[in-house]
Motif scaffolding. Structure first.
Motif, PDB file in Angstrom:
ATOM      1  N   UNK A  55       0.835  -1.201   0.000  1.00 51.54           N
ATOM      2  CA  UNK A  55       0.000   0.000   0.000  1.00 51.54           C
ATOM      3  C   UNK A  55       0.870   1.251   0.000  1.00 51.54           C
ATOM      4  N   UNK A  56       1.992   1.206   0.685  1.00 55.42           N
ATOM      5  CA  UNK A  56       2.896   2.359   0.692  1.00 55.42           C
ATOM      6  C   UNK A  56       3.422   2.635  -0.704  1.00 55.42           C
ATOM      7  N   UNK A  57       3.833   1.591  -1.396  1.00 55.62           N
ATOM      8  CA  UNK A  57       4.360   1.749  -2.756  1.00 55.62           C
ATOM      9  C   UNK A  57       3.282   2.256  -3.698  1.00 55.62           C
ATOM     10  N   UNK A  58       2.049   1.758  -3.541  1.00 59.54           N
ATOM     11  CA  UNK A  58       0.963   2.181  -4.389  1.00 59.54           C
ATOM     12  C   UNK A  58       0.620   3.653  -4.160  1.00 59.54           C
ATOM     13  N   UNK A  59       0.630   4.068  -2.908  1.00 49.29           N
ATOM     14  CA  UNK A  59       0.317   5.458  -2.570  1.00 49.29           C
ATOM     15  C   UNK A  59       1.366   6.432  -3.106  1.00 49.29           C
ATOM     16  N   UNK A  60       2.593   5.982  -3.175  1.00 45.08           N
ATOM     17  CA  UNK A  60       3.679   6.864  -3.611  1.00 45.08           C
ATOM     18  C   UNK A  60       3.925   6.807  -5.114  1.00 45.08           C
ATOM     19  N   UNK A  61       3.175   5.984  -5.814  1.00 44.83           N
ATOM     20  CA  UNK A  61       3.347   5.850  -7.251  1.00 44.83           C
ATOM     21  C   UNK A  61       2.736   7.060  -7.959  1.00 44.83           C
ATOM     22  N   UNK A  62       3.574   7.864  -8.580  1.00 45.24           N
ATOM     23  CA  UNK A  62       3.111   9.088  -9.226  1.00 45.24           C
ATOM     24  C   UNK A  62       2.287   8.818 -10.479  1.00 45.24           C
ATOM     25  N   UNK A  63       2.314   7.579 -10.968  1.00 46.45           N
ATOM     26  CA  UNK A  63       1.534   7.227 -12.153  1.00 46.45           C
ATOM     27  C   UNK A  63       0.039   7.308 -11.870  1.00 46.45           C
ATOM     28  N   UNK A  64      -0.346   7.056 -10.610  1.00 45.32           N
ATOM     29  CA  UNK A  64      -1.760   7.035 -10.251  1.00 45.32           C
ATOM     30  C   UNK A  64      -2.214   8.379  -9.706  1.00 45.32           C
TER      31      UNK A  64
END
Length: 300
Positions: A132-141
């Protein structure tokens, strides 16, 4: 309705017995697979343990798979659909190699008792923390495209989704999804594998196989833990494998977006590549599993 979930078992003579019968009587009649003849095939053996499973020598039909599944209660052999994804080596060299990993399958030297029993809730909760941390920090989204945009508890682990109910038997859905896969030519080089097991999920242990994206044998324990939980809650059954993909039939998929979002959180923690690489966004993934009787999990 619920399906029995196996405990972790060791290889016994009872597992080997139906395969030895097949070696003596290729028709399958000796293990209760009557009415029609078993397609041509051969046993795959493991040093010191003997036969591990039977594999067909040509592409099966959906009728072959349904017939074998219907006879499972008597034969003790669960049918899995195997695909090499077009690699000839993946189909033609499935015999056991002690030091070699064939495309899509790794037959580990360890025996079945090497697999620990894992708690699916803890397994997913631990995986969620990093993903979830990686997903939240993904600038693509964009913010609304991230997992937290639809997850029941935002960035917090929401717990396991509630159990659902379904009509009929999970085998009916398994047969339908195998027919769908074959009719739509999802597999380029398919084979039927018969694995001595006490259930569809136990077959993943008995075959000692892990997917290419999950190279460590202990990851099979994680697969078994999650599929056991989904079997109880959604009537899920593993039905097919590619070198990097596990296909699961589902008797009771989520029927609306809130339910699907909760289930998708489990999928995200279990196989994050499904969401991060195979979907444009988490909302798209959520919409894709509503009323879907087939789940596919892919690991890079």
């Amino acid at each position: 309705m619920s399906v029995p979930v196996p405990t972790i078992a060791v290889m016994t003579a009872d597992r080997v017995a139906p395969l030895l019968k097949l070696a003596r009587d290729a028709s399958g009649a000796s293990i209760g697979l009557a009415i029609r003849a078993l397609p041509p095939g051969h046993l795959v053996e493991v040093p010191d343990d003997g036969p591990l499973f039977w594999i067909g020598e040509g592409a099966p039909t959906s009728e072959d798979m349904a017939w074998a599944r219907a006879g499972f209660a008597v034969s003790g052999l669960w049918p899995l659909l195997l695909d090499s994804d077009g690699s000839p080596a993946g189909v033609e060299h499935l015999d056991y190699r002690l030091e070699e990993q064939t495309p899509g399958w790794h037959l580990d030297r360890g025996s079945e008792q090497d697999f620990p029993e894992l708690d699916p809730e803890s397994l997913l909760a631990d995986a969620w923390l990093g993903e979830i941390t990686e997903n939240e920090e993904n600038e693509y989204y964009e913010p609304h495209e991230r997992v937290s945009g639809l997850a029941p508890a935002g960035t917090d682990w929401p717990g396991l989704a509630p159990a659902a109910t379904w009509e009929g038997h999970p085998d009916q859905y398994a047969n339908g999804m195998v027919e769908f896969l074959l009719a739509n030519e999802w597999f380029r080089q398919s084979r039927m594998v018969l694995v001595p097991a006490v259930s569809s999920i136990d077959a993943l242990i008995a075959s000692r196989c892990v997917l290419r994206g999950l190279p460590a044998p202990e990851h099979t324990a994680g697969l078994v833990a999650m599929l056991s939980s989904w079997a109880r809650r959604f009537g899920a059954q593993p039905i097919a494998m590619r070198p990097d993909t596990l296909f699961v039939s589902v008797a009771a998929p989520p029927t609306d977006r809130p339910q699907a979002a909760h289930v998708a959180c489990e999928h995200f923690a279990f196989a994050p590549d499904n969401v991060n690489q195979n979907s444009d966004s988490f909302p798209e993934y959520v919409d894709g599993i509503i009323d879907a009787n087939l789940w596919a999990f892919w690991w890079d």
